[in-house]
Structures are given as structure tokens and as C-alpha cells.
Write a protein that holds these residues in place. Structure first.
Motif, mmCIF file in Angstrom:
data_model
loop_
_atom_site.group_PDB
_atom_site.id
_atom_site.type_symbol
_atom_site.label_atom_id
_atom_site.label_comp_id
_atom_site.label_asym_id
_atom_site.label_seq_id
_atom_site.Cartn_x
_atom_site.Cartn_y
_atom_site.Cartn_z
ATOM 1 N N PHE A 91 -61.191 15.344 -74.115
ATOM 2 C CA PHE A 91 -59.979 15.475 -74.910
ATOM 3 C C PHE A 91 -59.928 16.898 -75.418
ATOM 4 C CE2 PHE A 91 -58.046 15.950 -79.061
ATOM 5 C CZ PHE A 91 -56.793 15.411 -78.856
ATOM 6 N N PHE A 92 -58.724 17.477 -75.424
ATOM 7 C CA PHE A 92 -58.530 18.746 -76.112
ATOM 8 C C PHE A 92 -57.070 18.884 -76.503
ATOM 9 C CE2 PHE A 92 -57.754 20.002 -71.711
ATOM 10 C CZ PHE A 92 -56.686 20.871 -71.788
ATOM 11 N N GLU A 93 -56.858 19.663 -77.545
ATOM 12 C CA GLU A 93 -55.503 19.981 -77.987
ATOM 13 C C GLU A 93 -55.017 21.127 -77.121
ATOM 14 O OE1 GLU A 93 -54.605 22.129 -81.904
ATOM 15 O OE2 GLU A 93 -54.263 20.008 -82.391
ATOM 16 N N GLU B 261 -59.294 24.203 -64.244
ATOM 17 C CA GLU B 261 -59.484 22.927 -64.928
ATOM 18 C C GLU B 261 -60.821 22.909 -65.660
ATOM 19 O OE1 GLU B 261 -60.297 19.353 -62.418
ATOM 20 O OE2 GLU B 261 -60.106 20.787 -60.767
ATOM 21 N N GLU B 262 -61.780 23.728 -65.235
ATOM 22 C CA GLU B 262 -63.077 23.783 -65.912
ATOM 23 C C GLU B 262 -62.990 24.548 -67.231
ATOM 24 O OE1 GLU B 262 -63.066 24.456 -62.451
ATOM 25 O OE2 GLU B 262 -63.779 22.424 -62.044
ATOM 26 N N ASN B 263 -62.370 25.734 -67.226
ATOM 27 C CA ASN B 263 -62.368 26.519 -68.466
ATOM 28 C C ASN B 263 -61.201 26.164 -69.389
ATOM 29 O OD1 ASN B 263 -60.071 28.124 -67.660
ATOM 30 N ND2 ASN B 263 -61.393 29.714 -66.807
ATOM 31 N N VAL C 39 -62.982 21.762 -76.210
ATOM 32 C CA VAL C 39 -62.938 20.554 -75.393
ATOM 33 C C VAL C 39 -64.027 19.603 -75.866
ATOM 34 C CG1 VAL C 39 -63.099 19.630 -73.056
ATOM 35 C CG2 VAL C 39 -62.070 21.886 -73.430
ATOM 36 N N PHE C 40 -63.629 18.364 -76.123
ATOM 37 C CA PHE C 40 -64.557 17.315 -76.535
ATOM 38 C C PHE C 40 -64.735 16.375 -75.352
ATOM 39 C CE2 PHE C 40 -62.212 18.813 -80.187
ATOM 40 C CZ PHE C 40 -63.222 19.111 -81.093
ATOM 41 N N GLY C 41 -65.954 16.333 -74.800
ATOM 42 C CA GLY C 41 -66.175 15.523 -73.617
ATOM 43 C C GLY C 41 -67.410 14.654 -73.742
ATOM 44 N N ASP C 42 -67.387 13.555 -73.017
ATOM 45 C CA ASP C 42 -68.534 12.667 -72.902
ATOM 46 C C ASP C 42 -68.417 11.910 -71.586
ATOM 47 O OD1 ASP C 42 -66.702 10.547 -73.355
ATOM 48 O OD2 ASP C 42 -67.193 10.423 -75.481
#
Length: 187
Positions: free
Chosen positions: A26-28, A104-106, A18-21
Motif C-alpha cells: 500500500f502507498f499513498e 513499479e519497483e521504485n 511503501v508499506f508491504g508484506d
């Protein structure tokens, strides 16, 4: 995407990167090549489903005795305790189960192969549950095993309340009365 083995070798956890800011994340969520490499065969998904349930709702243990479905399941909102039960009579893990928290977290996903029963209980106030299936829903072939069958001994989380189950699930068969899969599901 990381692939994690469970106590039953055919049941796999897929954990995306997961790519977050500050804007969000975003994640595939699915990659056919990674998935097929992990399960060791090509899997064709034909149907996507979405359910929303409140805390304490327990769905399962469901499976189809014909038009057998493999399921790739995940939670987009909230959290559940998800369970896969091996119903393949010829399997060394027949009658065993694995349970995994999906949230939704993991952002984890669970692969529940053909020949397995499946169920989940909602552990958050509400959960949106998404899943892909390898065959179409066939109500005439749907079966249910009681969620609290003593012989299976599934250790559901304590939510401080009795699970809310459908009338159909409350009347599910016991594990030893249930129709199971006689054939070998290795492909």
C-alpha cells in the motif's frame, strides 16, 4: 512522501513510502497538500491518462504550445526512462534535460512542470504509464521535438535496439527549430 530535487529545480521526484508484506503493498500515490507544498503553488489536475507500451517504444519529446500542460507521471507496471526538457527560453536551464527511471519497483513519480517537453522510453518488456495533467489534451497545439536531437543530447539507455517511435515523433522538429515558451513560468 519524500520529495527529491533534480538538476533542474522545478522538476521534482516524488518517492512514496511503501508499506508491504506477504499480502502485497500500500502507498499513498498522491497528496494535494504535500504536492502543492513541494512545488510552491496550488496545482489543479484536470485529466488522467494511461498508456501501455512494449519494450523499446519511445514517446516524445511532447508538449503543448498553448493549453500548456504540467504532468505528474508514474509507472504502475514495468519500467521506463523518463525525460523532462526545459523549453522556457528565459530559464537559466533552457535546453537542459533530466532523466529518471520510473518503475513499479521504485514507485517514483516525476513532476514535469508547464513549459517543459516530456518523453519516455520503455526499458521493460511492457510498461503501463500513468499521468495527471494540468490542462486538457489539445491536438492542435501539440508539438514534438526529435527524441535524438543532437543539440539536446539526451542520453537514452542502450536497449540493444533502435527505439520504436510514431511517424509523428519521427518527424519532430529539431530543438533550434522548435517553438518554445517565451514567457516566464514562475507562478
Amino acid at each position: 512522501m519524500q520529495v527529491i530535487q533534480t538538476a533542474i529545480p522545478e522538476v521534482l521526484i516524488f518517492e512514496p513510502k511503501v508499506f508491504g508484506d506477504a499480502r502485497g503493498f500500500f502507498f499513498e500515490s498522491f497528496n494535494q497538500k504535500i504536492f502543492d507544498d513541494a512545488v510552491g503553488r496550488y496545482v489543479d489536475f484536470v485529466q488522467d491518462n494511461h498508456s501501455r507500451s512494449s519494450k523499446g517504444v519511445l514517446r516524445g519529446i511532447h508538449y503543448q504550445i498553448q493549453q500548456v500542460q504540467g504532468k505528474l507521471v508514474r509507472v504502475s507496471s514495468g519500467s521506463v526512462f523518463d525525460v523532462a526538457v526545459d523549453l522556457r527560453k528565459s530559464s537559466p536551464t533552457f535546453g537542459r534535460w533530466v532523466g529518471v527511471e520510473l518503475s513499479e519497483e521504485n514507485q517514483r513519480q516525476l513532476w514535469v512542470p508547464e513549459g517543459f517537453g516530456h518523453g519516455f522510453v520503455v526499458t521493460s518488456e511492457r510498461a503501463d504509464f500513468l499521468y495527471k495533467t494540468t490542462d486538457f489534451y489539445a491536438p492542435a497545439h501539440e508539438r514534438s521535438i526529435r527524441w535524438n536531437d543532437e543539440d539536446l543530447g539526451i542520453q537514452w539507455p542502450d536497449l540493444g535496439q533502435e527505439p520504436l517511435v510514431s511517424a509523428k515523433d519521427a518527424l519532430g522538429a529539431s530543438f533550434f527549430e522548435a517553438e518554445v515558451f517565451e514567457m516566464d513560468w514562475k507562478k
